[in-house]
Design an enzyme around this catalytic site. Structure first.
Site, PDB file in Angstrom:
ATOM      1  N   SER A 178     -11.394  32.802  51.610  1.00 58.00           N
ATOM      2  CA  SER A 178     -12.030  32.036  52.688  1.00 58.00           C
ATOM      3  C   SER A 178     -11.454  30.638  52.657  1.00 58.00           C
ATOM      4  O   SER A 178     -10.934  30.195  51.616  1.00 58.00           O
ATOM      5  CB  SER A 178     -13.539  31.980  52.451  1.00 58.00           C
TER       6      SER A 178
ATOM      7  N   TYR B  77     -21.595  31.206  47.509  1.00 60.38           N
ATOM      8  CA  TYR B  77     -20.459  31.747  48.277  1.00 60.38           C
ATOM      9  C   TYR B  77     -19.180  30.949  47.982  1.00 60.38           C
ATOM     10  O   TYR B  77     -18.127  31.525  47.686  1.00 60.38           O
ATOM     11  CB  TYR B  77     -20.794  31.689  49.767  1.00 60.38           C
TER      12      TYR B  77
HETATM   13  P1  NAD Z   1     -19.157  41.640  57.669  1.00 61.16           P
HETATM   14  O1  NAD Z   1     -20.553  41.379  57.255  1.00 61.16           O
HETATM   15  O2  NAD Z   1     -18.880  42.136  59.035  1.00 61.16           O
HETATM   16  O3  NAD Z   1     -18.444  42.604  56.643  1.00 61.16           O
HETATM   17  C1  NAD Z   1     -18.704  42.592  55.248  1.00 61.16           C
HETATM   18  C2  NAD Z   1     -18.468  43.987  54.737  1.00 61.16           C
HETATM   19  O4  NAD Z   1     -18.686  44.005  53.302  1.00 61.16           O
HETATM   20  C3  NAD Z   1     -19.454  44.998  55.343  1.00 61.16           C
HETATM   21  O5  NAD Z   1     -18.756  46.186  55.633  1.00 61.16           O
HETATM   22  C4  NAD Z   1     -20.458  45.206  54.214  1.00 61.16           C
HETATM   23  O6  NAD Z   1     -21.107  46.447  54.279  1.00 61.16           O
HETATM   24  C5  NAD Z   1     -19.516  45.126  53.021  1.00 61.16           C
HETATM   25  N1  NAD Z   1     -20.231  44.959  51.758  1.00 61.16           N
HETATM   26  C6  NAD Z   1     -21.148  44.035  51.421  1.00 61.16           C
HETATM   27  N2  NAD Z   1     -21.578  44.253  50.171  1.00 61.16           N
HETATM   28  C7  NAD Z   1     -20.901  45.329  49.697  1.00 61.16           C
HETATM   29  C8  NAD Z   1     -20.901  46.037  48.467  1.00 61.16           C
HETATM   30  N3  NAD Z   1     -21.689  45.672  47.453  1.00 61.16           N
HETATM   31  N4  NAD Z   1     -20.057  47.091  48.334  1.00 61.16           N
HETATM   32  C9  NAD Z   1     -19.266  47.481  49.358  1.00 61.16           C
HETATM   33  N5  NAD Z   1     -19.229  46.855  50.545  1.00 61.16           N
HETATM   34  C10 NAD Z   1     -20.051  45.794  50.707  1.00 61.16           C
HETATM   35  O7  NAD Z   1     -18.393  40.240  57.437  1.00 61.16           O
HETATM   36  P2  NAD Z   1     -16.839  39.874  57.536  1.00 61.16           P
HETATM   37  O8  NAD Z   1     -16.773  38.559  58.197  1.00 61.16           O
HETATM   38  O9  NAD Z   1     -16.032  40.992  58.093  1.00 61.16           O
HETATM   39  O10 NAD Z   1     -16.501  39.650  55.998  1.00 61.16           O
HETATM   40  C11 NAD Z   1     -15.432  40.293  55.328  1.00 61.16           C
HETATM   41  C12 NAD Z   1     -14.851  39.364  54.289  1.00 61.16           C
HETATM   42  O11 NAD Z   1     -14.256  38.238  54.941  1.00 61.16           O
HETATM   43  C13 NAD Z   1     -15.877  38.799  53.306  1.00 61.16           C
HETATM   44  O12 NAD Z   1     -15.306  38.765  51.993  1.00 61.16           O
HETATM   45  C14 NAD Z   1     -16.088  37.390  53.809  1.00 61.16           C
HETATM   46  O13 NAD Z   1     -16.503  36.504  52.800  1.00 61.16           O
HETATM   47  C15 NAD Z   1     -14.696  37.057  54.322  1.00 61.16           C
HETATM   48  N6  NAD Z   1     -14.654  35.945  55.263  1.00 61.16           N
HETATM   49  C16 NAD Z   1     -15.201  36.047  56.521  1.00 61.16           C
HETATM   50  C17 NAD Z   1     -15.122  34.959  57.382  1.00 61.16           C
HETATM   51  C18 NAD Z   1     -15.664  35.009  58.779  1.00 61.16           C
HETATM   52  O14 NAD Z   1     -15.660  33.960  59.450  1.00 61.16           O
HETATM   53  N7  NAD Z   1     -16.135  36.123  59.287  1.00 61.16           N
HETATM   54  C19 NAD Z   1     -14.493  33.790  56.972  1.00 61.16           C
HETATM   55  C20 NAD Z   1     -13.971  33.710  55.688  1.00 61.16           C
HETATM   56  C21 NAD Z   1     -14.044  34.804  54.848  1.00 61.16           C
END
Ligand code: NAD
Length: 275
Positions: A160, A173
């Site tokens: 991130s 986080y």
């Molecule tokens: P999201 O909530 O759509 O997806 C998160 C996924 O992780 C989901 O499929 C959820 O079921 C899964 N998950 C959570 N806990 C779990 C576990 N214990 N075992 C297996 N799967 C699990 O959110 P996203 O934005 O797609 O996030 C994906 C990644 O991207 C994360 O690591 C998040 O920190 C990172 N991220 C997202 C953003 C953003 O702006 N969306 C920015 C920076 C980083």
């Protein structure tokens, strides 16, 4: 023939097997679909909502790809090991791991519970360690297969912008993402001689369920956009294209790096007009 010449531009991941954690939503879903379109057979990992995982499997298959869904909580050692065993039994090996699963449990610092701290570190950081360790064990067992890839394996850690930007109200986080940075770099340093590449993607604000509150209303969106010089919120596809590149031999000499895909969020936009 150079490694670049050998890459099929339409299917740069042909004959490769990928495992994407948290692939039934958001960025993980986008990465799974893009890796499948690039020719990899894909394991769509999920923890809950199996119907969403099957939907992603269906999208990959409809596009002519190969995919299966496997349930596992990435913070559980036994479940992670069972997932890799099933993936290897199904596809023969794993060449690419996208360590994507993650969550937020936000609270003012003085109110954050140990459970909130441990849950976020357990999934976001320990989960990446557990999955990476199983992947590396398989990469080392198999070694390099030159017709498939110049690397024995590739790991892409979903970090991130908060691996470098502090984030009040989200210390668990931000700490997990800062930890991912050193996990990724230390693994990359240790494993480069074995031809294992480890890199991170540092997304900025990407439109997914994790941050719905930040883009759902016009007021929230306007406030968010002040942090993004590019002037738009990112889409999962922005991240997925970077993941395909980092997984392919096109990035063969790249390891230990975080590629920020953030529309300029890490450029200190508040200083654009003099600070
Ligand atoms: P999201 O909530 O759509 O997806 C998160 C996924 O992780 C989901 O499929 C959820 O079921 C899964 N998950 C959570 N806990 C779990 C576990 N214990 N075992 C297996 N799967 C699990 O959110 P996203 O934005 O797609 O996030 C994906 C990644 O991207 C994360 O690591 C998040 O920190 C990172 N991220 C997202 C953003 C953003 O702006 N969306 C920015 C920076 C980083």
């Amino acid at each position: 023939m150079s490694s670049i010449d050998r890459i099929d531009p339409a299917k740069p991941l042909k004959n490769q097997k990928a495992l994407v954690t948290g692939a039934n939503s958001g960025i993980g879903e986008g990465c799974a679909i893009a890796l499948g379109a690039a020719g990899a057979a894909v394991v769509v990992n999920y923890r809950s909502n199996p119907e969403e995982a099957e939907r992603v499997v269906g999208l990959i298959k409809d596009a002519g790809g190969e995919a299966i869904a496997i349930r596992a909580d990435v913070s559980d050692e036994g479940e992670v090991q069972a997932m890799f065993s099933k993936a290897i039994a199904t596809f023969g090996t794993v060449d690419i791991l996208v360590n994507n699963a993650g969550l937020q449990q936000d609270a003012p610092f003085q109110e954050m519970t140990l459970k909130q701290w441990n849950t976020v570190i357990g999934v976001n950081l320990t989960g990446q360690f557990l999955c990476a360790r199983e992947a590396v064990r398989e990469f080392l067992r198999r070694g390099v297969v030159p017709e498939v890839s110049r690397a024995a394996g590739k790991i892409i850690c979903m970090s991130s912008v908060h691996e470098v930007i502090p984030w009040g109200g989200h210390v668990n986080y931000a700490a997990s993402k800062g930890g991912i940075m050193q996990l990724m770099k230390s693994m990359a340093q240790e494993l480069a001689p074995q031809k294992i590449r480890v890199n991170s993607i540092g997304p900025g604000a990407i439109k997914t369920p994790i941050n719905r509150a930040a883009w759902e209303t016009p007021e929230a969106l306007a406030s968010l956009l002040t942090l993004i010089p590019d002037g738009r919120v990112g889409e999962p596809e922005d991240i997925a294209r970077a993941a395909v590149w980092l997984a392919s031999d096109a990035s063969d000499y790249v390891t230990g790096q975080t590629l920020f895909v953030d529309g300029g969020m890490t450029l200190y936009p508040g200083f654009a007009t003099g600070g």
